[in-house]
Design a protein around this motif. Sequence first.
Motif, PDB file in Angstrom:
ATOM      1  N   GLN A 123      39.940  35.526  26.732  1.00  0.00           N
ATOM      2  CA  GLN A 123      41.031  35.017  27.766  1.00  0.00           C
ATOM      3  C   GLN A 123      40.658  34.272  28.680  1.00  0.00           C
ATOM      4  O   GLN A 123      39.506  34.194  29.096  1.00  0.00           O
ATOM      5  N   SER A 124      41.218  33.313  29.407  1.00  0.00           N
ATOM      6  CA  SER A 124      41.056  32.465  30.494  1.00  0.00           C
ATOM      7  C   SER A 124      40.722  33.374  31.685  1.00  0.00           C
ATOM      8  O   SER A 124      41.386  34.352  31.588  1.00  0.00           O
ATOM      9  N   GLU A 125      40.498  32.676  32.858  1.00  0.00           N
ATOM     10  CA  GLU A 125      39.964  33.309  33.866  1.00  0.00           C
ATOM     11  C   GLU A 125      41.653  33.858  34.414  1.00  0.00           C
ATOM     12  O   GLU A 125      41.685  34.835  35.083  1.00  0.00           O
ATOM     13  N   LEU A 160      32.548  35.783  32.002  1.00  0.00           N
ATOM     14  CA  LEU A 160      33.759  35.468  32.730  1.00  0.00           C
ATOM     15  C   LEU A 160      34.677  36.841  33.174  1.00  0.00           C
ATOM     16  O   LEU A 160      34.994  36.957  34.419  1.00  0.00           O
ATOM     17  N   LEU A 161      34.445  37.852  32.270  1.00  0.00           N
ATOM     18  CA  LEU A 161      35.431  38.969  32.353  1.00  0.00           C
ATOM     19  C   LEU A 161      34.890  39.854  33.541  1.00  0.00           C
ATOM     20  O   LEU A 161      35.155  40.367  34.402  1.00  0.00           O
ATOM     21  N   ILE A 162      33.413  40.023  33.436  1.00  0.00           N
ATOM     22  CA  ILE A 162      32.759  41.042  34.408  1.00  0.00           C
ATOM     23  C   ILE A 162      32.874  40.064  35.683  1.00  0.00           C
ATOM     24  O   ILE A 162      32.984  40.844  36.862  1.00  0.00           O
ATOM     25  N   ASP A 163      32.416  38.967  35.835  1.00  0.00           N
ATOM     26  CA  ASP A 163      32.538  38.332  36.998  1.00  0.00           C
ATOM     27  C   ASP A 163      33.919  38.316  37.823  1.00  0.00           C
ATOM     28  O   ASP A 163      33.909  38.576  39.013  1.00  0.00           O
ATOM     29  N   THR A 164      35.035  38.207  36.985  1.00  0.00           N
ATOM     30  CA  THR A 164      36.135  37.951  37.561  1.00  0.00           C
ATOM     31  C   THR A 164      36.592  39.538  38.012  1.00  0.00           C
ATOM     32  O   THR A 164      37.166  39.632  38.999  1.00  0.00           O
ATOM     33  N   SER A 165      36.210  40.705  37.278  1.00  0.00           N
ATOM     34  CA  SER A 165      36.478  41.878  37.587  1.00  0.00           C
ATOM     35  C   SER A 165      35.462  42.400  39.085  1.00  0.00           C
ATOM     36  O   SER A 165      36.381  42.878  39.776  1.00  0.00           O
ATOM     37  N   ASN A 166      34.555  41.589  39.122  1.00  0.00           N
ATOM     38  CA  ASN A 166      33.874  41.954  40.259  1.00  0.00           C
ATOM     39  C   ASN A 166      34.416  41.542  41.359  1.00  0.00           C
ATOM     40  O   ASN A 166      34.638  41.897  42.285  1.00  0.00           O
ATOM     41  N   ALA A 167      34.883  40.103  41.269  1.00  0.00           N
ATOM     42  CA  ALA A 167      35.499  39.304  42.101  1.00  0.00           C
ATOM     43  C   ALA A 167      36.814  40.032  42.802  1.00  0.00           C
ATOM     44  O   ALA A 167      37.243  39.624  43.968  1.00  0.00           O
TER      45      ALA A 167
END
Length: 256
Positions: A123-125, A160-167
């Motif tokens: 998936q995209s961000e 991307l998934l991990i970084d977006t989740s953290n953000a």
Amino acid sequence: MKIICFKAKRFLSGIGLLALAVAVLFVMREVGMYAVHAISTARSLPIYSVEREEKRIAISFDCAWGTEYTDALLREMERSGVRCTFFMVQFWTEKYPEYVKKIDEAGHEIGTHSKTHSYMSRQSESEIREELVSSSEAIEKVTGKKVELFRPPYGDYDNLLIDTSNALGLYPIQWDVDSLDWKNLSATDIAMRVINGVKPGSIILCHNNGLHTAEALPLIFSTLQNRGYEFVPIGELIYRENYTIDSTGRQKPAAA
């Protein structure tokens, strides 16, 4: 004469390759470590387990389909004084709000397991954000409590998934002990996989609709509690700040 021309071309070609190799070595020498950093990528990891001196562990249940065995799970945990973490997909949350409320009121923790249970590394961000925000809001609407944990469907993730989740303020959670209850193993096989796999700081993966999961819990709980282990929700196991995650996904307190 043709033979001489052929050998001359091959010789010149060899000179060209040698010159190219020398040029590459020169650039690498001048750039040094920067060249290494330019071609390497750091892996963003979820939390698989937690470095703990005390014998604390967490058992978790993914909720995506059905409720047939959920009451039995809750009874066994109440009987053994165990609190755990449930990860819920949005469509499960919306279909069974009475179970979301029942689980919350029993003192268990609830995290999101996404909106649609998709392979989120594809998936995209913006799609990831929609999955996480929407599913968290669906849970919060029932419980009135902020969702802080996220488990990727299928254990599938990328940076991307991990970084977006953290953000978004969600701690991404995996596991280091897999019960394999979704394979409909016997209760004894499930229990022995868990009992033999745990160590302080372990996170155990189960499913709320596993055929023999509830049957396995009494043996899991009694054996591990007799060995001095305490079951806590994942939110009480992990570090919230000043931590690092090593290459195996083990979360550790940052060095002073």
